[in-house]
Design a protein around this motif. Structure first.
Motif, mmCIF file in Angstrom:
data_model
loop_
_atom_site.group_PDB
_atom_site.id
_atom_site.type_symbol
_atom_site.label_atom_id
_atom_site.label_comp_id
_atom_site.label_asym_id
_atom_site.label_seq_id
_atom_site.Cartn_x
_atom_site.Cartn_y
_atom_site.Cartn_z
ATOM 1 N N ASN A 78 0.799 -1.228 0.000
ATOM 2 C CA ASN A 78 0.000 0.000 0.000
ATOM 3 C C ASN A 78 0.830 1.275 0.000
ATOM 4 O O ASN A 78 0.282 2.371 0.004
ATOM 5 N N GLY A 79 2.144 1.148 0.033
ATOM 6 C CA GLY A 79 2.973 2.346 0.052
ATOM 7 C C GLY A 79 2.791 3.136 1.330
ATOM 8 O O GLY A 79 2.295 4.258 1.316
ATOM 9 N N THR A 80 3.171 2.540 2.478
ATOM 10 C CA THR A 80 2.886 3.164 3.770
ATOM 11 C C THR A 80 4.142 3.595 4.523
ATOM 12 O O THR A 80 4.091 3.889 5.707
ATOM 13 N N PHE A 81 5.288 3.628 3.846
ATOM 14 C CA PHE A 81 6.534 4.056 4.470
ATOM 15 C C PHE A 81 6.593 5.564 4.654
ATOM 16 O O PHE A 81 6.006 6.327 3.877
ATOM 17 N N THR A 82 7.358 5.986 5.668
ATOM 18 C CA THR A 82 7.869 7.344 5.708
ATOM 19 C C THR A 82 9.252 7.272 5.090
ATOM 20 O O THR A 82 10.080 6.461 5.523
ATOM 21 N N ALA A 83 9.517 8.057 4.086
ATOM 22 C CA ALA A 83 10.785 7.987 3.358
ATOM 23 C C ALA A 83 11.963 8.087 4.322
ATOM 24 O O ALA A 83 11.928 8.834 5.311
ATOM 25 N N ALA A 84 13.010 7.291 4.055
ATOM 26 C CA ALA A 84 14.210 7.291 4.889
ATOM 27 C C ALA A 84 15.441 7.215 3.999
ATOM 28 O O ALA A 84 15.453 6.501 2.992
ATOM 29 N N SER A 85 16.469 7.966 4.359
ATOM 30 C CA SER A 85 17.684 8.021 3.560
ATOM 31 C C SER A 85 18.586 6.830 3.849
ATOM 32 O O SER A 85 18.498 6.195 4.909
ATOM 33 N N ALA A 88 20.135 5.501 7.452
ATOM 34 C CA ALA A 88 19.201 5.609 8.578
ATOM 35 C C ALA A 88 19.114 4.274 9.313
ATOM 36 O O ALA A 88 19.278 3.206 8.719
ATOM 37 N N THR A 89 18.846 4.322 10.597
ATOM 38 C CA THR A 89 18.724 3.097 11.396
ATOM 39 C C THR A 89 17.315 2.903 11.933
ATOM 40 O O THR A 89 17.092 2.094 12.829
ATOM 41 N N SER A 90 16.359 3.638 11.377
ATOM 42 C CA SER A 90 14.968 3.441 11.776
ATOM 43 C C SER A 90 14.060 3.633 10.563
ATOM 44 O O SER A 90 14.399 4.372 9.627
ATOM 45 N N ILE A 91 12.935 2.950 10.597
ATOM 46 C CA ILE A 91 11.937 3.035 9.532
ATOM 47 C C ILE A 91 10.579 3.208 10.186
ATOM 48 O O ILE A 91 10.247 2.496 11.138
ATOM 49 N N THR A 92 9.772 4.137 9.687
ATOM 50 C CA THR A 92 8.430 4.374 10.213
ATOM 51 C C THR A 92 7.402 3.921 9.187
ATOM 52 O O THR A 92 7.516 4.242 8.000
ATOM 53 N N VAL A 93 6.406 3.177 9.667
ATOM 54 C CA VAL A 93 5.378 2.626 8.794
ATOM 55 C C VAL A 93 4.003 2.952 9.363
ATOM 56 O O VAL A 93 3.783 2.855 10.574
ATOM 57 N N SER A 94 3.085 3.330 8.505
ATOM 58 C CA SER A 94 1.687 3.538 8.884
ATOM 59 C C SER A 94 0.858 2.465 8.208
ATOM 60 O O SER A 94 0.765 2.429 6.980
ATOM 61 N N ASP A 95 0.294 1.564 9.008
ATOM 62 C CA ASP A 95 -0.417 0.418 8.438
ATOM 63 C C ASP A 95 -1.406 -0.105 9.471
ATOM 64 O O ASP A 95 -1.046 -0.322 10.630
#
Length: 255
Positions: A78-85, A88-95
Motif C-alpha cells: 500500500n505504500g505506507t513508508f515514511t521515506a528514509a535516507s 538511517a537506522t529506523s523506519i516508520t510505517v503507517s499500516d
C-alpha cells in the motif's frame, strides 16, 4: 574400547564468566528475566545446540514449539513508508495491520523491503499510535526507502514461542523442542539440534531409524513421516517408543 574423556565441569550449566560457569542460566532452568539475547546460540561438545528463547504461552516439556504468528505481517503493497535516507537506522510505517503492536513486539524479527530486496533485523519498535510504528534496526539502511516501497515482517523464530499445532492442514514451522516445562512469559534454552526427547503422537509406535515430523493428533508431538503430508522431517528416531510415550530423537533444525 575408547577412553571417554570428561570435562571437569557440568554441561548442564552455562553462562557467566566461562564455559563451565555456574553463574548463568542452565538448560534445565527458566527465568522471568532475560539472561542472554534472544536467539543466542549455545553449542555443546556433544553436538547439542540450543537457542535462547522467550515463551509467549506455557509449554509442557518435550514438545515441538513454533513461533507465535502474532508477529507475522503479510506482504504490504500500500505504500505506507515514511521515506528514509540511506544510512538511517529506523523506519516508520503507517499500516492498519500494525494497530495492535506493543512495545518491542517485533524485536528480533526481520524487516524486509520487498522493493529493494533488502532485509534488516529489528532491534526494537514503538507502541502503535494511530497505526504508526517506528522500527529501530541493528544495521543502517543500504538503499534509501521510498514511501511507495513494499514490505514484509518475518518473525524472529525464538521470540514468542508456543506449542506447535496442526490445524486445517496448515503445519506450524517447528523451531525446536523444549527440554523443560516453561511458564508463559519466561526465558529458556530451546533445543534445536542433537539428541532430544519428544512426545510420540497417539497414532503409531515409533521404531529406531524412523523419520519424524510434527504430529497431526496431539499438539507438539512427533510422528512417523506421513508420505501424504507435505511437512518437513525434523529428525530421526534414535530409539523405539509406544504411542503417547517419549522417544529419543536426533533433532536437526538448523542449529
Amino acid at each position: 574400547m575408547a577412553t571417554y574423556k570428561n570435562h571437569n565441569y557440568t554441561i548442564n550449566r552455562v553462562g557467566g564468566e566461562g564455559k563451565g560457569s555456574r553463574a548463568g542460566q542452565g538448560i534445565y532452568a527458566e527465568s522471568s528475566t532475560p539472561k542472554f539475547a534472544i536467539g543466542e546460540k549455545l553449542e555443546l561438545g556433544d553436538n547439542r545446540v540450543f537457542r535462547y528463547s522467550y515463551a509467549s504461552a506455557a509449554i509442557v516439556s518435550g514438545l515441538c514449539v513454533s513461533t507465535d504468528n502474532a508477529q507475522l505481517i503479510a506482504a504490504d503493497t500500500n505504500g505506507t513508508f515514511t521515506a528514509a535516507s540511506a544510512g538511517a537506522t529506523s523506519i516508520t510505517v503507517s499500516d492498519s495491520t500494525l494497530g495492535s503492536a506493543t512495545k518491542d513486539l517485533y524485536a528480533g524479527a526481520y524487516f524486509g523491503n520487498l522493493t529493494n530486496k533488502e532485509s534488516y533485523r529489528i532491534k526494537s519498535n514503538t507502541v502503535a499510535a494511530s497505526n504508526i510504528v517506528t522500527f529501530t534496526l541493528y544495521d543502517p539502511i543500504v538503499t534509501a526507502v521510498a514511501s511507495s516501497d513494499d514490505y514484509i515482517i518475518t518473525p524472529g523464530p525464538y521470540n514468542g514461542v508456543i506449542t506447535a499445532t496442526v490445524g486445517g492442514g496448515a503445519y506450524d514451522r517447528v523451531v525446536g523442542i523444549n527440554p523443560l516445562a516453561i511458564t508463559s512469559g519466561y526465558y529458556f534454552w530451546l533445543q534445536t539440534k542433537g539428541i532430544a526427547f519428544a512426545l510420540n503422537d497417539s497414532d503409531n509406535a515409533v521404531v529406531i531409524g524412523d523419520p519424524l515430523m510434527l504430529g497431526t493428533t496431539v499438539a507438539g508431538s512427533v510422528q512417523i513421516k506421513d508420505t501424504g503430508v507435505d511437512t518437513p522431517v525434523i529428525g530421526q528416531a534414535m530409539g523405539a517408543a509406544a504411542t503417547s510415550k517419549y522417544v529419543p530423537i536426533m533433532l536437526n533444525l538448523g542449529g
